[in-house]
Design an enzyme around this catalytic site. Sequence first.
Site, PDB file in Angstrom:
ATOM      1  N   GLY A 160      44.761  11.448  -1.307  1.00 20.67           N
ATOM      2  CA  GLY A 160      44.765  10.363  -0.334  1.00 20.67           C
ATOM      3  C   GLY A 160      44.695   8.966  -0.894  1.00 20.67           C
ATOM      4  O   GLY A 160      45.520   8.529  -1.711  1.00 20.67           O
TER       5      GLY A 160
ATOM      6  N   LYS B  31      -5.377  -4.597   2.193  1.00 19.40           N
ATOM      7  CA  LYS B  31      -5.943  -4.007   0.984  1.00 19.40           C
ATOM      8  C   LYS B  31      -6.095  -2.503   1.229  1.00 19.40           C
ATOM      9  O   LYS B  31      -6.707  -2.102   2.215  1.00 19.40           O
ATOM     10  CB  LYS B  31      -7.300  -4.653   0.688  1.00 19.40           C
ATOM     11  CG  LYS B  31      -7.845  -4.374  -0.699  1.00 19.40           C
ATOM     12  CD  LYS B  31      -7.094  -5.172  -1.780  1.00 19.40           C
ATOM     13  CE  LYS B  31      -7.809  -5.091  -3.115  1.00 19.40           C
ATOM     14  NZ  LYS B  31      -9.066  -5.877  -3.125  1.00 19.40           N
ATOM     15  N   HIS B  32      -5.549  -1.698   0.330  1.00 17.11           N
ATOM     16  CA  HIS B  32      -5.598  -0.238   0.470  1.00 17.11           C
ATOM     17  C   HIS B  32      -5.112   0.204   1.852  1.00 17.11           C
ATOM     18  O   HIS B  32      -5.736   1.050   2.508  1.00 17.11           O
ATOM     19  CB  HIS B  32      -7.004   0.280   0.189  1.00 17.11           C
ATOM     20  CG  HIS B  32      -7.424   0.081  -1.235  1.00 17.11           C
ATOM     21  ND1 HIS B  32      -6.783   0.689  -2.304  1.00 17.11           N
ATOM     22  CD2 HIS B  32      -8.405  -0.672  -1.782  1.00 17.11           C
ATOM     23  CE1 HIS B  32      -7.356   0.325  -3.438  1.00 17.11           C
ATOM     24  NE2 HIS B  32      -8.335  -0.518  -3.154  1.00 17.11           N
TER      25      HIS B  32
ATOM     26  N   GLU C  32      -1.231  -9.797  -4.936  1.00 13.18           N
ATOM     27  CA  GLU C  32      -0.271  -8.911  -5.596  1.00 13.18           C
ATOM     28  C   GLU C  32       1.157  -9.126  -5.089  1.00 13.18           C
ATOM     29  O   GLU C  32       2.103  -9.200  -5.871  1.00 13.18           O
ATOM     30  CB  GLU C  32      -0.662  -7.445  -5.370  1.00 13.18           C
ATOM     31  CG  GLU C  32      -1.926  -7.009  -6.087  1.00 13.18           C
ATOM     32  CD  GLU C  32      -1.687  -6.634  -7.543  1.00 13.18           C
ATOM     33  OE1 GLU C  32      -0.550  -6.779  -8.017  1.00 13.18           O
ATOM     34  OE2 GLU C  32      -2.641  -6.203  -8.202  1.00 13.18           O
TER      35      GLU C  32
ATOM     36  N   ASN D 205     -11.488   6.172  12.044  1.00 13.76           N
ATOM     37  CA  ASN D 205     -11.767   5.495  13.303  1.00 13.76           C
ATOM     38  C   ASN D 205     -11.714   3.983  13.098  1.00 13.76           C
ATOM     39  O   ASN D 205     -12.281   3.460  12.137  1.00 13.76           O
ATOM     40  CB  ASN D 205     -13.133   5.887  13.839  1.00 13.76           C
ATOM     41  CG  ASN D 205     -13.160   7.294  14.403  1.00 13.76           C
ATOM     42  OD1 ASN D 205     -12.406   7.596  15.309  1.00 13.76           O
ATOM     43  ND2 ASN D 205     -14.041   8.139  13.883  1.00 13.76           N
TER      44      ASN D 205
ATOM     45  N   HIS E 182      -3.955   8.028  10.271  1.00  9.82           N
ATOM     46  CA  HIS E 182      -4.651   8.733   9.199  1.00  9.82           C
ATOM     47  C   HIS E 182      -3.900   8.623   7.878  1.00  9.82           C
ATOM     48  O   HIS E 182      -2.767   8.179   7.854  1.00  9.82           O
ATOM     49  CB  HIS E 182      -4.837  10.216   9.569  1.00  9.82           C
ATOM     50  CG  HIS E 182      -5.701  10.404  10.782  1.00  9.82           C
ATOM     51  ND1 HIS E 182      -5.192  10.725  12.013  1.00  9.82           N
ATOM     52  CD2 HIS E 182      -7.044  10.282  10.952  1.00  9.82           C
ATOM     53  CE1 HIS E 182      -6.185  10.818  12.892  1.00  9.82           C
ATOM     54  NE2 HIS E 182      -7.315  10.549  12.271  1.00  9.82           N
TER      55      HIS E 182
END
Length: 538
Positions: A47, A289-290, A342, A432, A538
């Site tokens: 093609g 953060k985290h 960062e 929580n 979570h």
Amino acid sequence: MAIVSKAVPIPELVSVKRALLSVFDKTGLVDFARALSDRGVELVSTGGSYKTLKDAGREVLDISEVTGFPEIMDGRVKTLHPMVHGGLLSIRDDQDHQAAMREHDIAGIDLFCGNLYPFEDVVASNADYATGIENIDIGGPAMTRAAAKNHAYVTVVTDPADYDAVIAELDANEGKSPIALRKKLALKAFARTAAYDAAVSNWMAEQLDEATPAHRAVGGALAEVMRYGENPHQTAGFYKTGEKRSGVATASQLQGKTLSYNNINDTDAAFELVSEFDPDRTSAVAIIKHANPCGVAEGASLKQAYENALRCDPVSAFGGIVALNQVLDAEAAEEIVKVFTEVIIAPDADDAAREIIASKKNLRLLVTGGLANARASGLFVKSVAGGLLVQSRDNGVIDDLDLKIVTRRAPSEQELADLKFAFRVAKHVKSNAIVYARDGATVGVGAGQMSRVDSARIAARKALDATEAAGLSEPLTKGCVVASDAFFPFADGLLSAAEAGATAVIQPGGSMRDDDVIAAADEAGLAMVMTGMRHFRH
């Protein structure tokens, strides 16, 4: 079921005498074909690839000359033919295979170069169903898999980035392809067709509104090999799925060190959060953060929003990620670089801001071109031992919810605005989650605790620390509102928030003890709003 076995010795080196070239992306095709031809390799093509090579003056056979059958059905059928697949799949050291090749005049194909119709790009452009279906490649994946399966004898090339390496190996081995190269390229080919099929099946599931198809595939293209994963003893890579939704995967990095695994995870969390705020209505900044927010604020300017976000938890902000919902300007950039950061991520950055950030050579600056659509559908995938958990993205937005005032006292206009702000943030805090907010800024965040009352107490303690750091005489939580990502199972968490100074509460509701919690709120003089939507994270 019987297991098919055809064990034959795998040759270390295989001469490349005949190549089939059939690509959609023609980047580098002419030069690659020229290099093969110059090394005595016979070229066959299909093609558009055939036309490109003929127009470039290359000597090349059209696939129809090999199959003896014309391309039909608008190109749907051209390579699904024994003359092609026999040439790709024949075991060169098997006498029966060789006899079949001689009987049917099938010539071997030693190298297959192919890439696929850009299905992912087509459907990402919101193409209709028929267009999506028409852009599912059939012949390409079939030839790719055939060549990859028979890598004992065939070199399969699916990425233009590998063209130079293939030619270099042929030159280093007198026109022969080494087994190490063939294995590596076969792996790459199978990975590509797997990701392609994953894209097709996931798109069809979405089109058919099938939330849990019988089989779920996940695929992506390697964007970066990382030094390590979440911890130094873990390996990691960053893969892009092709989704066009703005975010860390689509961003351009303007400066700074290479992003780490944790950088990407935290930057994604930051940008998803700040994208909840309409840039035409307010300036907003999130500091992460985290993967948890340590400060979020709205303001009349990005500078004001940053200063208010930083006030919430200046200690945790050190070494954090800063996300903004508008174009980064010099005024905000000057404040951000005063604290070790960062990553900064924003829709864009003006020239003055870029110059300021450039003074911090290790600081990563990412621009996305837009915000992530908080209401967009999508999948969230998490691995568990022996399986995958797959769910739809949490695209619930507070502005779309039917809020119910359940206490005797209704929130004031300012309280209601702060309640919506706090719930917007709580959606992005690990459960929580408890968020205290006042005047469009977080003043305390409690994240990831096993009990809701502990999250409330930690958020209040954080607020007291911030109060002391700011040199204020009264707690930042005095007169604040509080948001909870899920219902209060007991009144203790609610009362802990009231003790901290909260005057109004927003929560999903749905507890068997809702009436008790509402009664406690009434007794404490609190206004309470229920959203009907939980935001566990979570």
